[in-house]
Scaffold this active site. Structure first.
Site, PDB file in Angstrom:
ATOM      1  N   GLY A  11     -20.571  23.057   9.262  1.00  0.00           N
ATOM      2  CA  GLY A  11     -21.904  21.538   8.910  1.00  0.00           C
ATOM      3  C   GLY A  11     -21.677  20.667  10.365  1.00  0.00           C
ATOM      4  O   GLY A  11     -21.046  21.122  11.439  1.00  0.00           O
ATOM      5  N   ARG A  15     -25.171  12.983  10.405  1.00  0.00           N
ATOM      6  CA  ARG A  15     -25.241  11.365  10.020  1.00  0.00           C
ATOM      7  C   ARG A  15     -23.996  10.956  11.124  1.00  0.00           C
ATOM      8  O   ARG A  15     -23.562   9.362  11.074  1.00  0.00           O
ATOM      9  CB  ARG A  15     -24.435  11.641   8.721  1.00  0.00           C
ATOM     10  CG  ARG A  15     -26.031  11.221   7.280  1.00  0.00           C
ATOM     11  CD  ARG A  15     -24.990  11.074   6.167  1.00  0.00           C
ATOM     12  NE  ARG A  15     -25.025  11.337   5.598  1.00  0.00           N
ATOM     13  CZ  ARG A  15     -24.184  11.275   4.359  1.00  0.00           C
ATOM     14  NH1 ARG A  15     -24.180  10.248   4.157  1.00  0.00           N
ATOM     15  NH2 ARG A  15     -23.430  12.123   3.882  1.00  0.00           N
ATOM     16  N   GLY A  80     -25.119  27.354   3.514  1.00  0.00           N
ATOM     17  CA  GLY A  80     -24.427  26.935   1.426  1.00  0.00           C
ATOM     18  C   GLY A  80     -22.785  27.626   1.252  1.00  0.00           C
ATOM     19  O   GLY A  80     -21.866  27.900   2.464  1.00  0.00           O
TER      20      GLY A  80
HETATM   21  C1  UD1 Z   1     -20.589  19.783  -1.864  1.00  0.00           C
HETATM   22  C2  UD1 Z   1     -20.193  20.214  -3.416  1.00  0.00           C
HETATM   23  C3  UD1 Z   1     -19.991  19.467  -4.248  1.00  0.00           C
HETATM   24  C4  UD1 Z   1     -19.327  18.626  -3.988  1.00  0.00           C
HETATM   25  C5  UD1 Z   1     -19.152  18.087  -2.553  1.00  0.00           C
HETATM   26  C6  UD1 Z   1     -17.929  17.226  -2.677  1.00  0.00           C
HETATM   27  C7  UD1 Z   1     -21.574  22.736  -2.652  1.00  0.00           C
HETATM   28  C8  UD1 Z   1     -22.455  23.704  -3.680  1.00  0.00           C
HETATM   29  N1  UD1 Z   1     -21.427  21.541  -3.089  1.00  0.00           N
HETATM   30  O1  UD1 Z   1     -21.384  19.224  -1.883  1.00  0.00           O
HETATM   31  O2  UD1 Z   1     -20.301  19.918  -5.652  1.00  0.00           O
HETATM   32  O3  UD1 Z   1     -19.621  17.167  -4.936  1.00  0.00           O
HETATM   33  O4  UD1 Z   1     -19.234  18.946  -1.770  1.00  0.00           O
HETATM   34  O5  UD1 Z   1     -17.436  17.038  -1.414  1.00  0.00           O
HETATM   35  O6  UD1 Z   1     -20.492  23.415  -2.802  1.00  0.00           O
HETATM   36  N2  UD1 Z   1     -19.907  24.374   5.240  1.00  0.00           N
HETATM   37  C9  UD1 Z   1     -19.621  24.808   5.278  1.00  0.00           C
HETATM   38  N3  UD1 Z   1     -21.303  25.922   5.240  1.00  0.00           N
HETATM   39  C10 UD1 Z   1     -22.212  26.206   4.785  1.00  0.00           C
HETATM   40  C11 UD1 Z   1     -22.522  24.822   3.630  1.00  0.00           C
HETATM   41  C12 UD1 Z   1     -21.117  23.737   4.439  1.00  0.00           C
HETATM   42  O7  UD1 Z   1     -19.200  24.976   6.496  1.00  0.00           O
HETATM   43  O8  UD1 Z   1     -22.877  27.041   4.649  1.00  0.00           O
HETATM   44  C13 UD1 Z   1     -18.809  22.906   5.141  1.00  0.00           C
HETATM   45  C14 UD1 Z   1     -19.650  21.864   5.514  1.00  0.00           C
HETATM   46  O9  UD1 Z   1     -19.164  21.539   6.738  1.00  0.00           O
HETATM   47  C15 UD1 Z   1     -18.751  20.028   4.490  1.00  0.00           C
HETATM   48  C16 UD1 Z   1     -17.907  21.526   3.859  1.00  0.00           C
HETATM   49  O10 UD1 Z   1     -18.493  22.758   3.445  1.00  0.00           O
HETATM   50  O11 UD1 Z   1     -17.056  20.621   5.668  1.00  0.00           O
HETATM   51  C17 UD1 Z   1     -19.129  21.155   2.115  1.00  0.00           C
HETATM   52  O12 UD1 Z   1     -20.458  21.129   2.250  1.00  0.00           O
HETATM   53  P1  UD1 Z   1     -21.715  19.836   2.312  1.00  0.00           P
HETATM   54  O13 UD1 Z   1     -22.330  20.122   2.692  1.00  0.00           O
HETATM   55  O14 UD1 Z   1     -21.248  18.674   2.907  1.00  0.00           O
HETATM   56  O15 UD1 Z   1     -21.299  20.027   0.459  1.00  0.00           O
HETATM   57  P2  UD1 Z   1     -21.609  19.470  -0.451  1.00  0.00           P
HETATM   58  O16 UD1 Z   1     -23.859  18.845   0.117  1.00  0.00           O
HETATM   59  O17 UD1 Z   1     -21.147  17.787   0.119  1.00  0.00           O
END
Ligand code: UD1
Ligand code: MG
Length: 455
Positions: A11, A15, A80
């Site tokens: 990600g 922010r 995702g």
């Molecule tokens: C995610 C969960 C949510 C949970 C929350 C807790 C999902 C769909 N949702 O939401 O249920 O309550 O975390 O904090 O999983 N990342 C990647 N590649 C991507 C997307 C994300 O590496 O394509 C990584 C991000 O860098 C981060 C983590 O995965 O470290 C979580 O991603 P984030 O976008 O923060 O998920 P949330 O919407 O917070």
């Protein structure tokens, strides 16, 4: 049980308002993602994968510097959390065992919690870490059917009734690696964000007749970092915990709130740390040593009974043996200091080896850098380096040798020899008194001329 660790860190972290990827911001002296790696290491993970995307080159380099065994995989487009997990599949071909998914921006998960998840795997095919936050906000919600986890619904896709659920998803999941990849591959993106949600694997598992369960933890463990303010708060929480841990382990901290630790700081029993000391990464201090006020240490080893500071700086590669004394305004870098040796005042010792029992006089400098290359200084045992000696490296001073104060040492000094490397002193009788008189007369003359001009 063999375990592989998959840390999601692709990600952007917009922010943070930073040009650096979020997971490279430091907490406890190491990049954020290193905390997740450490939690996995404590669990005994055999393989560790880091999924990188934004600033992937930088993050990958930092990861390999920290631990060459980390396998870095790229997620070019962030589509995702399930999509991120899929990227790890190839690197785990042939791996048999469980996989646990952690987030690179969630540093406080305790090894005990991961251990509890591992135990829960005896009862469930998929284990999710849940928690009940003070404010459930926009977390995904865990929809339970008794002890079984039925599915996870993301806040954006949830009904009012589902949003009223207080048990939330931390994002941490454990399952057999092969199963995890097979479920992640089946996830679609027909949802409010158009993303591949890892959370969907729970419902998919249910449809295959597999079971999912929940292990609960404190909210503090699942704290994710999204802003600089959250990073600062996390640092405060990290330091509070590290100080409490040090006290618990038998370390004396005279003013705990002024001492700063790194993730990997190791302090032995009966170590005393005075106020305002900073431990950067890679420091080990052995039993009974004392770190005096206002000292800064990183990448160094302090032997038992040594005394460091006040106002000392130990840089990477400083190796102090037992009972060494390092005093005020002394900097040590990449140098081995033998048992009981002393460097007490105003010195720089870099790229050097100092034998046991040697005394380094005030203001001594190892001149290790010629503007292009670094060179070593080797000093033997029980030697005496006079104050203000410049040791122009490469140079060797033998056992029980001496250098005269103010010497510039450019040639090796044999064992037991005295080296004088300075201009011979000449005394001129009466000269000083005559010089003073002349100077005072000149000052008086200048004063009179000034008065004349002003009249
Ligand atoms: C995610 C969960 C949510 C949970 C929350 C807790 C999902 C769909 N949702 O939401 O249920 O309550 O975390 O904090 O999983 N990342 C990647 N590649 C991507 C997307 C994300 O590496 O394509 C990584 C991000 O860098 C981060 C983590 O995965 O470290 C979580 O991603 P984030 O976008 O923060 O998920 P949330 O919407 O917070
Ligand atoms: Mg998040």
């Amino acid at each position: 049980m063999t375990t592989a660790l998959i840390v999601l860190a692709a990600g952007r972290g917009s922010r943070m308002k930073s040009d650096r990827p979020k997971v490279l911001h430091e907490l406890g002296g190491v990049p954020l993602f290193a905390h997740a790696l450490a939690a996995g290491r404590a669990l005994g993970a055999e393989r560790t994968l880091l999924v990188v995307g934004h600033g992937g080159d930088m993050v990958g380099r930092a990861a390999r510097d920290l631990d060459p065994e980390v396998i870095v995989v790229e997620q070019a487009e962030q589509r995702g959390t399930a999509h991120a997990v899929r990227q790890a599949r190839k690197a785990l071909t042939g791996f048999e065992g469980d996989a646990v998914v952690l987030y690179g921006d969630t540093p406080f998960v305790r090894p005990q919690t991961l251990q509890a998840m591992r135990e829960a795997r005896a009862r469930h095919d998929v284990v999710v870490l849940g928690f009940e936050p003070a404010d459930p906000g926009r977390y995904g919600r865990l929809v339970m059917a008794g002890e079984r986890l039925e599915r996870i619904v993301e806040y954006r896709d949830a009904t009012e009734a589902e949003r009223a659920i207080t048990l939330c998803n931390s994002g941490i999941v454990m399952a057999d690696a092969e199963l995890l990849f097979s479920l992640a591959a089946a996830v679609g993106n027909d949802n409010a964000s158009g993303e591949y949600y890892l959370t969907d694997i729970v419902e998919l598992a249910g449809r295959r007749g597999l079971s999912a369960g929940v292990v609960r933890c404190e909210e503090a463990e699942t704290l994710g970092i999204n802003t600089r303010a959250e990073l600062a708060a996390a640092e405060a929480a990290f330091q509070a915990r590290a100080r409490a841990q040090a006290l618990e382990n038998g370390v004396t901290l005279l003013a705990p709130e002024t001492v700063f630790f790194a993730l990997d700081t190791v302090l032995g029993r009966d170590v005393v740390v005075e106020p305002n000391v900073v431990f950067g990464p890679g420091v080990t201090v052995e039993t009974g040593a004392r770190i005096r006020a206002f000292s800064h240490l990183e990448g160094c080893h302090v032997g038992a009974g040594a005394i460091v500071g006040p106002y000392a700086r130990l840089r990477p590669g400083a190796e102090l043996s037992n009972d060494v004394r390092i005093g005020n305004f002394v900097e040590i870098k990449n140098a081995q200091i033998g048992d009981g040796a002393k460097v007490n005042h105003l010195s720089y010792i870099g790229d050097a080896e100092i034998g046991a029992g040697t005394n380094i006089g005030a203001g001594t400098v190892t001149c290790n850098y010629d503007g292009v290359m670094k060179h070593r200084t080797v000093i033997g045992r029980r030697a005496f380096i006079g104050s203000d000696t410049m040791l122009v490296a490469p140079v060797t001073v033998g056992d029980e040798a001496m250098t005269a104060s103010g010497s510039v040492i450019t040639q090796d000094v044999p064992d037991g020899s005295l080296a004088l490397g300075r201009a011979r002193q000449v005394n001129k009788p009466g000269f000083a008194r005559r010089l003073f008189e002349r100077l005072k007369a000149a000052r008086a003359r200048r004063g009179r001329e000034q008065q004349d001009r002003e009249q």
